[in-house]
Design an enzyme around this catalytic site. Structure first.
Site, short mmCIF file in Angstrom:
data_model
loop_
_atom_site.label_atom_id
_atom_site.label_comp_id
_atom_site.label_asym_id
_atom_site.label_seq_id
_atom_site.Cartn_x
_atom_site.Cartn_y
_atom_site.Cartn_z
N ALA A 39 0.84 -1.21 0.00
CA ALA A 39 0.00 0.00 0.00
C ALA A 39 0.87 1.25 0.00
CB ALA A 39 -0.89 0.00 1.24
N ASP A 40 0.48 2.26 -0.77
CA ASP A 40 1.16 3.55 -0.71
C ASP A 40 0.30 4.51 0.13
OD1 ASP A 40 -0.92 4.47 -2.31
OD2 ASP A 40 0.27 4.49 -4.14
N SER A 41 0.77 5.76 0.27
CA SER A 41 0.08 6.66 1.20
C SER A 41 -1.36 6.93 0.76
CB SER A 41 0.85 7.98 1.32
OG SER A 41 1.00 8.57 0.05
N ASP A 43 -3.26 4.78 -0.85
CA ASP A 43 -4.02 3.57 -0.51
C ASP A 43 -4.46 3.62 0.96
OD1 ASP A 43 -3.83 2.18 -2.99
OD2 ASP A 43 -1.77 1.62 -2.51
N ILE A 44 -3.51 4.01 1.83
CA ILE A 44 -3.83 4.05 3.26
C ILE A 44 -4.94 5.08 3.51
CG2 ILE A 44 -2.92 4.54 5.57
CD1 ILE A 44 -1.49 2.17 4.56
#
Ligand SMILES: NC(=O)c1ccc[n+]([C@@H]2O[C@H](COP(=O)([O-])OP(=O)(O)OC[C@H]3O[C@@H](n4cnc5c(N)ncnc54)[C@H](O)[C@@H]3O)[C@@H](O)[C@H]2O)c1
Lengths: 85, 251
Positions: A39-41, A43-44
């Protein structure tokens, strides 16, 4: 009223599976969002947004405490219990 | 006016759509089949929406709302989740004001008012609108800037700052949400014939025309056409761009 942790966990996993487009067997409470699922930022942020909507809670912006699926479940359970009191 | 139905099933919210450029943008999107939300601080928001609905046969909603009021903006978008299939598909940040003065005479209220509507208003609306767009993996955001935001203009330091800021804002958001199917662009009009420019003196207008290669002021349709393009399927590979609609005044 005690919040049903299993139900919350199931819903959280549903959301993670759908959003991260991974198979169910890859997502357990121990699964780490960034390290294991990539997950990238954004996604979070998106997952947090979906948790907020699904459980009608608000999660503060510094979601650093939420690294794994289990963290998210614990956080949501705590929030719901506090709200239910 | 394009009537290809390309936006059928979509909802478009246009801020500042009670009159001027914003109203024309709303009409052009309605002609392509989009449901329209008119959001404007003027009382005419609802009646304008109703008129557009009658003329173009699309669903419409009208709200009197001040885009600088974060609570009100959030309330509006929360309500639209229920009324617009989870949220609007298109957002056009068009609401804008001017408070012109030379910098040495420009007081803080002039600065805050212009930055508030033109820049903060766009931020507040975009922040709310983009959530459902990310969720749908599709959306278009068009910010109405100005060539003044690129070239500067004596007497408009506040306005130029707000529009230059809006362009930088568009590009940053385009980078953030590009991977989620949301395209963000800006349109930078030159001098367009509206109430805003009709207020200028004859002398100033003649001076300005000398700077416009095509030899005329723009019409609201010129701006609305560019916005329509940026909201339609024909521009799906365009994001983070600024389209100048200025008759060649800035090249
Ligand atoms: N007319 C031009 O030559 C020109 C040139 C470049 C850019 N623009 C930009 O195009 C946009 C539209 O301009 P226009 O010429 O149609 O102006 P206009 O004054 O005719 O329309 C602006 C609309 O925004 C609304 N508005 C103002 N403050 C608001 C607020 N706080 N909340 C909600 N709505 C608000 C007004 O009520 C009005 O309906 C503006 O952003 C303007 O800066 C215009």
């Amino acid at each position: 009223m005690a919040v049903k942790k299993e139900e919350i966990q199931k819903k959280v996993i549903d959301i993670v599976v759908e959003r991260m487009e991974v198979t169910r067997d890859r997502v357990t409470p121990e699964t780490r969002l960034i390290e294991d699922l990539g997950a990238d930022s954004l996604d979070i942020a998106e997952l947090v947004m979906e948790f907020e909507e699904a459980f009608d809670i608000s999660i503060p912006d510094d979601e650093e405490g939420v690294r794994s699926v289990g963290d998210a479940v614990d956080f949501i359970v705590k929030q719901l219990e506090e709200a239910g009191e | 006016m394009l009537r290809d139905g390309a936006l059928a099933g979509k909802w478009a919210l246009v801020t500042g759509a009670a009159r001027g450029i914003g109203r024309r943008i709303a009409e052009v999107l309605a002609a392509r089949g989009a449901g329209i939300v008119v959001a404007d601080v003027m009382d005419e928001a609802e009646s304008t929406a109703a008129e557009i609905g009658n003329e173009y046969g699309v669903n419409v909603l009208g709200y009197k709302v001040n885009v600088t009021d974060g609570e009100a903006v959030k309330g509006l978008f929360d309500e639209l989740k229920g009324k617009c299939d989870g949220g609007v598909d298109i957002l056009v940040n068009n609401a804008g004001i001017t408070r012109d003065n030379l910098l040495i005479r420009m007081d803080e209220t002039d600065w805050d008012a212009v930055l508030g509507v033109n820049l903060k208003g766009a931020y507040l609306c975009t922040r709310q609108a983009v959530r459902p767009m990310i969720k749908k993996r599709s959306g278009r955001i068009v910010n109405i800037a100005s060539i003044i935001g690129m070239m500067g203009n004596a007497g408009q330091a506040n306005y130029a700052a707000s529009k230059g800021g809006l362009i930088a804002f568009s590009k940053s958001v385009a980078k953030e949400v590009g991977p989620r199917g949301v395209n963000v662009n800006a349109v930078a009009p030159g001098y367009i014939r509206t109430a805003m420019t009709d207020a200028l003196s004859e002398e100033v207008r003649e001076q300005m025309l000398l700077l416009v290669p095509v030899g005329r002021f723009g019409e609201v349709d010129d701006v609305a056409g560019a916005v329509s393009f940026l909201c339609g399927p024909e521009s799906s590979y365009i994001t983070g761009q600024v389209i100048r609609v200025c008759g060649g005044m800035l090249m």
